[in-house]
Scaffold this motif. Structure first.
Motif: not given
Length: 232
Positions: A122-137
């Motif tokens: 499961c993944v999550g994105y921590t950089d606020p500048n990314t388009l990714g979700q905080p997760g876990p997804v």
């Protein structure tokens, strides 16, 4: 382009393969943009000036496949290129290109997915500048990259070890069937894109269409010739 050129080198001159592949790339880019615009017409209807602004992002993988294959087919026919062999060699090249393209999606955090729990990947994105979700997804885009890489390996193996036993063109349609099923299932893990008929997303509807087309074609190319040989 390099992989299909290498696979076809024993049969076709490199400049001929590059000529067809180049138009395939052009058709793929146009098709990818057209299908994306149709899918998100709710956005482009109010901003038609953005339709041609492909540099701002927005492409559809199925559009790239359809546009690239159609353009390559038309040019190949005009130049007397071996259609079946060319399609078989193009399939792993397309899959590899799609897998490489997904690396950028993973880095940027594009294409959001459903929540994930209990799995080590499961993944999550921590950089606020990314388009990714905080997760876990679920890393849905990574699943598709693995789907594509597996296709590359299997198809290259079939091309090298199935020569003379597999009818030309069958490997391409096998890939269409494989990718259609895989993309349809993986898309259930993705969110954020609009749904249409029967609550399915545009890419899922195209995937179903690809599967429906591929199954009878593969049947005609494999089962029917085998019965004819047995009858003889």
């Amino acid at each position: 382009m390099a992989l299909p050129v290498r696979l076809l080198r024993p049969r076709v001159a490199e400049d001929e393969t590059y000529a067809v592949a180049t138009w395939g790339v052009v058709g793929g880019i146009l098709g990818a943009r057209v299908v994306h615009v149709v899918d998100r017409w709710d956005l482009y209807a109010d901003h038609p000036e953005q339709i041609l602004a492909i540099w701002t992002g927005g492409i559809a993988i199925w559009g790239a496949i359809i546009g690239g294959v159609l353009a390559g087919y038309l040019v190949a026919r005009r130049r007397g290129f071996p259609i079946g062999a060319g399609a078989d060699a193009a399939a792993p090249g397309l899959a590899l290109g799609m897998a490489i393209g997904r690396i950028g999606d993973i880095i940027n955090g594009e294409h959001h997915a459903v929540a994930c729990s209990g799995l080590p990947w499961c993944v999550g994105y921590t950089d606020p500048n990314t388009l990714g979700q905080p997760g876990p997804v679920h890393p849905a885009v990574a699943y598709e990259m693995l789907l594509d890489l597996a296709a590359v390996g299997v198809m290259v193996w079939l091309l090298r070890h199935g020569a003379g036993r597999i009818r030309e063109g069958a490997i391409f349609w096998l890939w269409v069937l494989y990718y259609g099923v895989g993309r349809f299932l993986i898309s259930f893990l993705r969110i954020g894109d609009p749904t249409s008929l029967l609550g399915l997303r545009q890419d899922q509807l195209i995937s179903l269409g690809a599967v429906i087309v591929a199954i009878p074609i593969l049947t005609l190319m494999t089962v029917v010739p085998r019965r004819e040989r047995l009858a003889a």
